[in-house]
Scaffold this active site. Sequence first.
Site, PDB file in Angstrom:
ATOM      1  N   HIS A 103     -81.586  89.375 -11.808  1.00  0.00           N
ATOM      2  CA  HIS A 103     -82.660  89.817 -10.905  1.00  0.00           C
ATOM      3  C   HIS A 103     -83.884  88.928 -10.942  1.00  0.00           C
ATOM      4  O   HIS A 103     -84.916  89.285 -10.374  1.00  0.00           O
ATOM      5  CB  HIS A 103     -83.108  91.241 -11.244  1.00  0.00           C
ATOM      6  CG  HIS A 103     -82.059  92.276 -11.027  1.00  0.00           C
ATOM      7  ND1 HIS A 103     -81.953  93.005  -9.872  1.00  0.00           N
ATOM      8  CD2 HIS A 103     -81.048  92.693 -11.831  1.00  0.00           C
ATOM      9  CE1 HIS A 103     -80.928  93.843  -9.964  1.00  0.00           C
ATOM     10  NE2 HIS A 103     -80.368  93.672 -11.151  1.00  0.00           N
TER      11      HIS A 103
ATOM     12  N   ARG B 148     -95.479  95.736  -7.918  1.00  0.00           N
ATOM     13  CA  ARG B 148     -96.096  95.379  -9.193  1.00  0.00           C
ATOM     14  C   ARG B 148     -97.082  94.235  -8.993  1.00  0.00           C
ATOM     15  O   ARG B 148     -96.908  93.387  -8.119  1.00  0.00           O
ATOM     16  CB  ARG B 148     -95.013  94.980 -10.211  1.00  0.00           C
ATOM     17  CG  ARG B 148     -94.160  96.139 -10.675  1.00  0.00           C
ATOM     18  CD  ARG B 148     -95.020  97.200 -11.368  1.00  0.00           C
ATOM     19  NE  ARG B 148     -95.524  96.687 -12.626  1.00  0.00           N
ATOM     20  CZ  ARG B 148     -95.012  96.971 -13.814  1.00  0.00           C
ATOM     21  NH1 ARG B 148     -93.981  97.790 -13.927  1.00  0.00           N
ATOM     22  NH2 ARG B 148     -95.531  96.469 -14.911  1.00  0.00           N
TER      23      ARG B 148
ATOM     24  N   LYS C 232     -96.362  87.186  -6.952  1.00  0.00           N
ATOM     25  CA  LYS C 232     -96.358  88.002  -5.729  1.00  0.00           C
ATOM     26  C   LYS C 232     -97.619  87.771  -4.895  1.00  0.00           C
ATOM     27  O   LYS C 232     -97.712  88.207  -3.752  1.00  0.00           O
ATOM     28  CB  LYS C 232     -96.213  89.485  -6.085  1.00  0.00           C
ATOM     29  CG  LYS C 232     -94.881  89.815  -6.777  1.00  0.00           C
ATOM     30  CD  LYS C 232     -94.814  91.292  -7.142  1.00  0.00           C
ATOM     31  CE  LYS C 232     -93.604  91.658  -7.984  1.00  0.00           C
ATOM     32  NZ  LYS C 232     -92.378  91.854  -7.187  1.00  0.00           N
TER      33      LYS C 232
ATOM     34  N   THR D  10     -87.400  94.682  -2.321  1.00  0.00           N
ATOM     35  CA  THR D  10     -86.761  95.821  -1.652  1.00  0.00           C
ATOM     36  C   THR D  10     -87.820  96.630  -0.909  1.00  0.00           C
ATOM     37  O   THR D  10     -87.500  97.319   0.059  1.00  0.00           O
ATOM     38  CB  THR D  10     -86.027  96.725  -2.659  1.00  0.00           C
ATOM     39  OG1 THR D  10     -86.884  96.937  -3.791  1.00  0.00           O
ATOM     40  CG2 THR D  10     -84.736  96.101  -3.110  1.00  0.00           C
TER      41      THR D  10
ATOM     42  N   LYS E 189     -87.989  98.642   2.904  1.00  0.00           N
ATOM     43  CA  LYS E 189     -88.498  99.993   3.175  1.00  0.00           C
ATOM     44  C   LYS E 189     -89.473  99.955   4.346  1.00  0.00           C
ATOM     45  O   LYS E 189     -89.420 100.799   5.255  1.00  0.00           O
ATOM     46  CB  LYS E 189     -89.179 100.576   1.923  1.00  0.00           C
ATOM     47  CG  LYS E 189     -88.176 100.887   0.820  1.00  0.00           C
ATOM     48  CD  LYS E 189     -88.804 101.071  -0.564  1.00  0.00           C
ATOM     49  CE  LYS E 189     -87.716 100.869  -1.618  1.00  0.00           C
ATOM     50  NZ  LYS E 189     -88.242 100.737  -2.985  1.00  0.00           N
TER      51      LYS E 189
HETATM   52  C1  26Q Z   1     -87.432  92.540 -20.322  1.00  0.00           C
HETATM   53  C2  26Q Z   1     -87.565  92.419 -21.705  1.00  0.00           C
HETATM   54  C3  26Q Z   1     -88.415  93.243 -22.398  1.00  0.00           C
HETATM   55  C4  26Q Z   1     -89.111  94.222 -21.715  1.00  0.00           C
HETATM   56  C5  26Q Z   1     -88.978  94.356 -20.354  1.00  0.00           C
HETATM   57  C6  26Q Z   1     -88.137  93.504 -19.651  1.00  0.00           C
HETATM   58  C7  26Q Z   1     -87.988  93.648 -18.188  1.00  0.00           C
HETATM   59  C8  26Q Z   1     -88.011  94.896 -17.597  1.00  0.00           C
HETATM   60  C9  26Q Z   1     -87.897  95.029 -16.227  1.00  0.00           C
HETATM   61  C10 26Q Z   1     -87.831  92.528 -17.376  1.00  0.00           C
HETATM   62  C11 26Q Z   1     -87.704  92.678 -15.998  1.00  0.00           C
HETATM   63  C12 26Q Z   1     -87.735  93.942 -15.421  1.00  0.00           C
HETATM   64  C13 26Q Z   1     -87.630  94.171 -13.984  1.00  0.00           C
HETATM   65  C14 26Q Z   1     -87.383  93.241 -13.101  1.00  0.00           C
HETATM   66  C15 26Q Z   1     -87.339  93.531 -11.652  1.00  0.00           C
HETATM   67  O1  26Q Z   1     -87.682  94.620 -11.214  1.00  0.00           O
HETATM   68  N1  26Q Z   1     -86.913  92.569 -10.850  1.00  0.00           N
HETATM   69  C16 26Q Z   1     -86.847  92.787  -9.415  1.00  0.00           C
HETATM   70  O2  26Q Z   1     -85.549  93.271  -9.107  1.00  0.00           O
HETATM   71  C17 26Q Z   1     -85.468  93.672  -7.753  1.00  0.00           C
HETATM   72  C18 26Q Z   1     -84.088  94.287  -7.539  1.00  0.00           C
HETATM   73  O3  26Q Z   1     -83.114  93.294  -7.564  1.00  0.00           O
HETATM   74  C19 26Q Z   1     -85.724  92.489  -6.835  1.00  0.00           C
HETATM   75  O4  26Q Z   1     -85.745  92.965  -5.511  1.00  0.00           O
HETATM   76  C20 26Q Z   1     -87.055  91.831  -7.160  1.00  0.00           C
HETATM   77  O5  26Q Z   1     -87.199  90.641  -6.401  1.00  0.00           O
HETATM   78  C21 26Q Z   1     -87.112  91.500  -8.651  1.00  0.00           C
HETATM   79  O6  26Q Z   1     -88.387  90.980  -8.988  1.00  0.00           O
END
Ligand code: 26Q
Length: 836
Positions: free
Chosen positions: A376, A568, A573, A676, A680
Amino acid sequence: MPATKLTKSSSTPRLSESPILGESTEAFCGDIRRHFNFTLGRDKNCKSAHYAYTALALAVRDRLMECWRNTQSAYESADSRKTYYLSLEFLLGRALSNAILNLGVEGPLGTALTELGVDLEELVACEQDAGLGNGGLGRLAACFIDSCATLQLPVMGYGLRYEYGMFRQNVENGFQVEEPDHWLRNGHVWELERPELTLRIRFGGRVEHYSEQDRRRRVRWTDTHDVLAVPYDVPIPGYRNGTVNTLRLWKAAATDEFDLNEFNAGDYAESVRAKNLAENITMVLYPNDASENGKELRLRQQYFLASASLQDVLRNWVLKHGQDFTEFAAKNSFQLNDTHPSIAVAELMRLLIDEHDLSWDQAWAITNQTMAYTNHTLLPEALERWPVRLFEQMLPRLLEIIYEINANFLGEVANRWPGDLDRLARMSLIEEGYQKQVRMAYLAIVGSYSVNGVAELHSNLLMQGLFRDFYELWPERFNNKTNGITPRRWLASCNPGLNALITEAIGDGWVTDLGQLSRLRDFAEDRAFRERWRKVKQENKDRLIDFKRRELGLEVDRFSMFDVQVKRIHEYKRQLLNILHVIHLYDRIKRGDAGSDWTPRCVIFGGKAAPGYAMAKLIIKLINNVATVVNRDPALKDLLRVAFLPNYRVSAMEVICPGTDLSEQISTAGKEASGTGNMKFMMNGALTIGTLDGANIEIRREVGAENFFLFGLTAEEVEATRAYYDPTSIIEGNDDLKRVMNLLETGYFNQYEPGIFEPVVHSVRSAYDPWMTAADFASYVLAQQQAAAAYRDQDDWTRMSILNTAASGQFSTDRTISEYNRDIWRLRPIPARAAL
Ligand code: 26Q
């Protein structure tokens, strides 16, 4: 007397025989009353809407239970292939209105509530969002399981039941202040605890290798500190099809030994500490969404989820098939939502070898045919790496397995590219250096039969960039699955006005076959239809105004263009680019450049910053300071308003996206994997201003370039420009930007807070600004002017709005999930049927 006699006096146990619940108005009235009076023990003196909400939710839940049982028994008797979606996040939001919509009981239930004298909207608002995710990735998981249930696919979600979800965001003096989200405080009716399915998860200890009489080498992982995993099941209803799938969330609990062993030894404090350590595992969701933070507790969470879920699946397998795993890979697959649960690759090997006696090769064949990985993010700082030292202490047996996987894998690489030592170092699962680290993305790729990105551009960039070496080795593993959103929550439910209008025009087939929205294209040419569409949009804008008034006390012109960026807060962004444009608009008005053709705008921001991300928090502060200056200036009245909506969350987006005119999707090209939120807004008839990034490219292709406000460098141009990027001369050469920078640099928005925005100014001026904000400023301003001009022709804007909704059919998760199923999961749909 046996307990089973309690229900009916018969010689056979009848406890499990369930009455069929009616779906008539009377049936609902009776059940809601019964739950209010008996389950909850309330009477007429109880004025709290919370109990009315709970009684209603319980009555709806009762109706899900029957379908849930039938679905599970249909899966059971079909003995079909299944997929397990492993994710550290499921950002579910509220469940009640979704359950009502999917059950199709709005009619009788609505009448029942009127009879009972309660207001559905008020009760719906009593439900706390289940905020068990950060943003896109977590919400995607929630949309996916909705579509799986609607498509009647045997897919089960596995996640963690965090005691505290995503923090609540307050804004004080313009600064973000975080508050814990104790979402379970008032109880949670949408889960069923299943203590009888509790499992044991091991941590720490040491590994012993020994041989038994059969001379096979065996492994014992001993002296471990164990934690219990208790499952809580959440029902996931499909759309009016009788299917209810399961989301299983694990809660960590201490084992009894903690209490007994340490307590008997007299160290009470130590025993409580150990107990806390165990129960901490599922205490809180990590609130960063783009940078890995290397915290030990996070790795504990990841292993806890992976191990509990795999053990659960293997336990069910053994119950049915004994220790015969020949068919296991044909019957099961696991989808890894990013690298977060990727330790599952090594854990499945451990369980198969150490606990179920398979050989390495048998276990590897199974692992490699059951695991699939979705990436992602392209941001290098978000790629997970864990110190080898941490693994040694916490998961020693898993480290051994990872080393062995790596040795075999590097053998394969050396065989394919003899003598290419650089390549071996680049591809190794272990990054050498001052502190050795395990590269989790590489572990996921090596262990999986499928690797996918989440939009076309993103998947291509993975293959050409981040994972290039792996793509050269295994091109057949790589594929794209462009994200989507569920049209049930994100159109049918959140936009009742548009739902009704669309359904009147083209029937209701679109709800499960979103491509049918393309039939709205003809209606875009019908003036009367456009007028009705515009009226619905206006009602939705008025709802959003109410929301702003409630949450913010802000008054805005209901005819101004609602220009919205909610997501976020992150530098890539580029909320900063947006606020620079706002400052530019302010500057134009102040210098008398707002003629009679000015388009009034209300610019709305919303989103959370990771608590440790100083620059993101500073951008929030800047937005709020600019908002204060703009909103209190009488010269700007009705020309420009700025609002930062605090505590952006799923239920807020359900009000925001139907009321939006212009959707801001302005990331630096090549950085947003998909997005995403963009989908929406489009589905709800907003027009997009955006860069050629993530799914924006596909959105623009679907709706047509003439219905999309494009600006900015392409991903390729961004990379090509980096080497000679010179923002100072860009600023010098652009009078608008120069004036904006001057306002910032002279402290115009922070007169009593000298210097606070210096880091922001510095980042725009830096030749190393990775997000190249200055590079895209001029073309952004131009695209904004085009949008403003287009908005002045309300009738034509409405035509484009209809065309956006009409072109959004591709972005249903029903389409996304059908592709996952066709290319990766290969499941047969199983209709739910009543148990005999
Ligand atoms: C990793 C390690 C330690 C703590 C937290 C994390 C962590 C947690 C959540 C790293 C990344 C995330 C979330 C990432 C995310 O939301 N990415 C988004 O995913 C969407 C669905 O595919 C995409 O539409 C977005 O472009 C992307 O930024």
